[in-house]
Design a protein around this motif. Structure first.
Motif, PDB file in Angstrom:
ATOM      1  N   ALA A 142       0.820  -1.208   0.000  1.00 49.60           N
ATOM      2  CA  ALA A 142       0.000   0.000   0.000  1.00 49.60           C
ATOM      3  C   ALA A 142       0.856   1.262   0.000  1.00 49.60           C
ATOM      4  N   PHE A 143       2.063   1.170   0.572  1.00 48.04           N
ATOM      5  CA  PHE A 143       2.996   2.298   0.554  1.00 48.04           C
ATOM      6  C   PHE A 143       3.802   2.343  -0.757  1.00 48.04           C
ATOM      7  N   GLY A 144       3.647   1.318  -1.595  1.00 47.36           N
ATOM      8  CA  GLY A 144       4.305   1.304  -2.897  1.00 47.36           C
ATOM      9  C   GLY A 144       5.765   0.928  -2.879  1.00 47.36           C
ATOM     10  N   ILE A 145       6.174   0.079  -1.924  1.00 49.59           N
ATOM     11  CA  ILE A 145       7.605  -0.186  -1.776  1.00 49.59           C
ATOM     12  C   ILE A 145       7.969  -1.670  -1.873  1.00 49.59           C
ATOM     13  N   VAL A 146       7.066  -2.507  -2.394  1.00 51.03           N
ATOM     14  CA  VAL A 146       7.351  -3.944  -2.474  1.00 51.03           C
ATOM     15  C   VAL A 146       7.975  -4.280  -3.821  1.00 51.03           C
ATOM     16  N   PHE A 147       8.937  -5.198  -3.800  1.00 51.39           N
ATOM     17  CA  PHE A 147       9.511  -5.703  -5.042  1.00 51.39           C
ATOM     18  C   PHE A 147       9.788  -7.192  -4.882  1.00 51.39           C
ATOM     19  N   ALA A 148       9.879  -7.890  -6.015  1.00 50.45           N
ATOM     20  CA  ALA A 148      10.175  -9.324  -6.013  1.00 50.45           C
ATOM     21  C   ALA A 148      11.637  -9.536  -6.393  1.00 50.45           C
ATOM     22  N   LEU A 149      12.300 -10.438  -5.699  1.00 55.51           N
ATOM     23  CA  LEU A 149      13.687 -10.749  -6.001  1.00 55.51           C
ATOM     24  C   LEU A 149      13.798 -11.499  -7.324  1.00 55.51           C
ATOM     25  N   THR A 150      14.860 -11.223  -8.056  1.00 61.17           N
ATOM     26  CA  THR A 150      15.138 -11.958  -9.281  1.00 61.17           C
ATOM     27  C   THR A 150      15.565 -13.382  -8.936  1.00 61.17           C
ATOM     28  N   ASP A 151      15.557 -14.250  -9.929  1.00 59.50           N
ATOM     29  CA  ASP A 151      15.989 -15.631  -9.705  1.00 59.50           C
ATOM     30  C   ASP A 151      17.418 -15.683  -9.190  1.00 59.50           C
ATOM     31  N   ALA A 152      18.287 -14.819  -9.726  1.00 61.27           N
ATOM     32  CA  ALA A 152      19.682 -14.807  -9.290  1.00 61.27           C
ATOM     33  C   ALA A 152      19.791 -14.439  -7.812  1.00 61.27           C
ATOM     34  N   LEU A 153      19.008 -13.438  -7.392  1.00 60.14           N
ATOM     35  CA  LEU A 153      19.054 -13.039  -5.985  1.00 60.14           C
ATOM     36  C   LEU A 153      18.416 -14.087  -5.074  1.00 60.14           C
ATOM     37  N   ARG A 154      17.409 -14.772  -5.570  1.00 60.61           N
ATOM     38  CA  ARG A 154      16.813 -15.844  -4.768  1.00 60.61           C
ATOM     39  C   ARG A 154      17.863 -16.899  -4.439  1.00 60.61           C
ATOM     40  N   GLU A 155      18.670 -17.243  -5.424  1.00 56.96           N
ATOM     41  CA  GLU A 155      19.717 -18.239  -5.189  1.00 56.96           C
ATOM     42  C   GLU A 155      20.736 -17.728  -4.180  1.00 56.96           C
ATOM     43  N   VAL A 156      21.081 -16.448  -4.294  1.00 60.39           N
ATOM     44  CA  VAL A 156      22.046 -15.862  -3.363  1.00 60.39           C
ATOM     45  C   VAL A 156      21.494 -15.868  -1.943  1.00 60.39           C
ATOM     46  N   TYR A 157      20.257 -15.414  -1.780  1.00 58.78           N
ATOM     47  CA  TYR A 157      19.667 -15.352  -0.450  1.00 58.78           C
ATOM     48  C   TYR A 157      19.549 -16.744   0.162  1.00 58.78           C
ATOM     49  N   ALA A 158      19.145 -17.712  -0.648  1.00 55.29           N
ATOM     50  CA  ALA A 158      19.047 -19.079  -0.142  1.00 55.29           C
ATOM     51  C   ALA A 158      20.416 -19.599   0.259  1.00 55.29           C
ATOM     52  N   ARG A 159      21.412 -19.268  -0.531  1.00 52.97           N
ATOM     53  CA  ARG A 159      22.790 -19.687  -0.228  1.00 52.97           C
ATOM     54  C   ARG A 159      23.275 -19.106   1.090  1.00 52.97           C
ATOM     55  N   LEU A 160      22.813 -17.898   1.408  1.00 52.49           N
ATOM     56  CA  LEU A 160      23.214 -17.239   2.650  1.00 52.49           C
ATOM     57  C   LEU A 160      22.325 -17.627   3.833  1.00 52.49           C
ATOM     58  N   GLY A 161      21.375 -18.521   3.601  1.00 56.90           N
ATOM     59  CA  GLY A 161      20.494 -18.972   4.679  1.00 56.90           C
ATOM     60  C   GLY A 161      19.293 -18.095   4.917  1.00 56.90           C
ATOM     61  N   ASN A 162      18.972 -17.248   3.930  1.00 55.20           N
ATOM     62  CA  ASN A 162      17.849 -16.320   4.082  1.00 55.20           C
ATOM     63  C   ASN A 162      16.783 -16.544   3.015  1.00 55.20           C
ATOM     64  N   ALA A 163      16.359 -17.783   2.843  1.00 50.55           N
ATOM     65  CA  ALA A 163      15.285 -18.086   1.895  1.00 50.55           C
ATOM     66  C   ALA A 163      14.009 -17.417   2.399  1.00 50.55           C
ATOM     67  N   LEU A 164      13.518 -16.443   1.679  1.00 46.44           N
ATOM     68  CA  LEU A 164      12.419 -15.617   2.183  1.00 46.44           C
ATOM     69  C   LEU A 164      11.134 -16.382   2.474  1.00 46.44           C
ATOM     70  N   PRO A 165      10.739 -17.382   1.673  1.00 40.88           N
ATOM     71  CA  PRO A 165       9.524 -18.117   2.029  1.00 40.88           C
ATOM     72  C   PRO A 165       9.621 -18.754   3.415  1.00 40.88           C
ATOM     73  N   THR A 166      10.798 -19.203   3.779  1.00 41.36           N
ATOM     74  CA  THR A 166      10.988 -19.792   5.110  1.00 41.36           C
ATOM     75  C   THR A 166      11.021 -18.714   6.178  1.00 41.36           C
ATOM     76  N   VAL A 167      11.752 -17.640   5.909  1.00 37.59           N
ATOM     77  CA  VAL A 167      11.907 -16.553   6.882  1.00 37.59           C
ATOM     78  C   VAL A 167      10.576 -15.854   7.153  1.00 37.59           C
ATOM     79  N   ASN A 168       9.780 -15.634   6.085  1.00 36.09           N
ATOM     80  CA  ASN A 168       8.564 -14.828   6.210  1.00 36.09           C
ATOM     81  C   ASN A 168       7.279 -15.645   6.299  1.00 36.09           C
ATOM     82  N   GLY A 169       7.392 -16.963   6.151  1.00 36.83           N
ATOM     83  CA  GLY A 169       6.203 -17.798   6.255  1.00 36.83           C
ATOM     84  C   GLY A 169       5.225 -17.598   5.117  1.00 36.83           C
ATOM     85  N   THR A 170       5.739 -17.303   3.914  1.00 39.03           N
ATOM     86  CA  THR A 170       4.880 -17.105   2.748  1.00 39.03           C
ATOM     87  C   THR A 170       5.427 -17.928   1.583  1.00 39.03           C
ATOM     88  N   ASP A 171       4.738 -17.829   0.447  1.00 36.32           N
ATOM     89  CA  ASP A 171       5.193 -18.547  -0.741  1.00 36.32           C
ATOM     90  C   ASP A 171       5.967 -17.646  -1.699  1.00 36.32           C
TER      91      ASP A 171
END
Length: 220
Positions: A142-171
Motif C-alpha cells: 500500500a505504501f508502494g515499496i514492495v519488489f520481487a527478487l530476481t531468480d539470481a538473488l533468490r539463489e544468493v539469499y538461499a545460499r546465505l540462509g535467508n530463503a524468504l519463504p521460510t523466513v517470512n512464512g509465505t510462498d
C-alpha cells in the motif's frame, strides 16, 4: 558517528567475508532496482498514508489511526532481522527513542517477518518500540515499496540462509524497499525516504526533526 557511517563501516568489513561472486550478484541486483526506478512508485510527502492494523511482536494489534491520535508517527520499513544493515538502523532508532517520545511522536518498525521472528528481532536488539509483522507485505504494498527478487538473488539469499519463504512464512520472494515515512496526526505523510540500495538509510535524527515539525501547535 552517524547511522550511515556505521553502515559504511559494516559494508567495508563485509567485503572481506562475502565471496566475490556473491558480492557481485548482490551489487548487480541493487543496481537493477535503482535503474528500474522502484522508489518512484512509492508514496511521497503530501500523500495520505494508508490505514494499517498489524500485529506486534507479542501478537497485539497496533492501529496506525490510534497512534496518530497521540501525535506524529515515524514508520520505518526494514527487510528483516537477518539483515545486519536493518539491525544497525533499528538500534540507531532505539538510541533516539527517548527524544522521539519526548517530541510526542510514536515509532514503529515493519517487516514481512512473522511475529515470532519480530520478537527475536526485538530481543536481539533490545528494542523498546513497536516492531510489527506485515506478513504477505500488504501494508508495504500500500505504501508502494514492495519488489520481487530476481531468480539470481533468490539463489544468493538461499545460499546465505535467508530463503524468504521460510523466513517470512509465505510462498513469495518479496521484500519492502527500506523506507521511512513520517506521518502527521492528520494522516498526511510529511517525510518520505525510499532507497532501493538497502545500504543507505535515512538518518533517524532527520525523521525526528520531521516528527517535531509535524506536532500540531498548541492553542494559546
Amino acid at each position: 558517528m552517524t547511522l550511515q557511517a556505521d553502515l559504511d563501516a559494516f559494508l567495508a568489513a563485509s567485503r572481506t567475508r562475502i565471496p566475490a561472486d556473491v558480492a557481485a550478484l548482490i551489487a548487480a541486483g541493487i543496481d537493477e532496482q535503482v535503474a528500474a526506478g522502484l522508489a518512484h512508485r512509492a508514496l511521497k510527502a503530501g500523500d495520505r498514508a494508508p490505514d494499517m492494523r498489524l500485529p506486534n511482536a507479542q501478537g497485539a494489534t497496533i492501529d496506525l489511526a490510534v497512534l496518530r491520535e497521540r501525535g506524529p508517527v515515524i514508520v520505518t520499513f526494514y527487510r528483516g532481522g537477518w539483515c545486519p544493515y536493518c539491525n544497525l538502523e533499528l538500534r540507531a532508532y532505539q538510541v533516539l527513542l527517548p527524544e522521539i517520545r519526548a517530541a510526542g511522536a510514536s515509532l514503529v518498525a515493519i517487516s514481512p517477518q512473522t511475529p515470532d521472528a519480530s520478537l527475536s528481532t526485538v530481543e536481539t536488539n533490545d528494542l523498546g518500540f513497536e516492531v510489527l509483522s506485515d506478513v504477505g507485505s500488504r501494508t508495504a504494498e500500500a505504501f508502494g515499496i514492495v519488489f520481487a527478487l530476481t531468480d539470481a538473488l533468490r539463489e544468493v539469499y538461499a545460499r546465505l540462509g535467508n530463503a524468504l519463504p521460510t523466513v517470512n512464512g509465505t510462498d513469495d520472494w518479496r521484500l519492502p524497499i527500506p523506507a521511512t515515512f513520517v506521518i502527521a496526526p492528520n494522516g498526511r505523510i510529511v517525510l518520505a525516504h525510499v532507497d532501493p540500495d538497502y545500504r543507505h538509510r535515512l538518518e533517524p535524527a532527520e525523521a525526528l526533526r520531521a516528527a517535531r515539525d509535524a506536532v500540531p501547535a498548541q492553542p494559546r
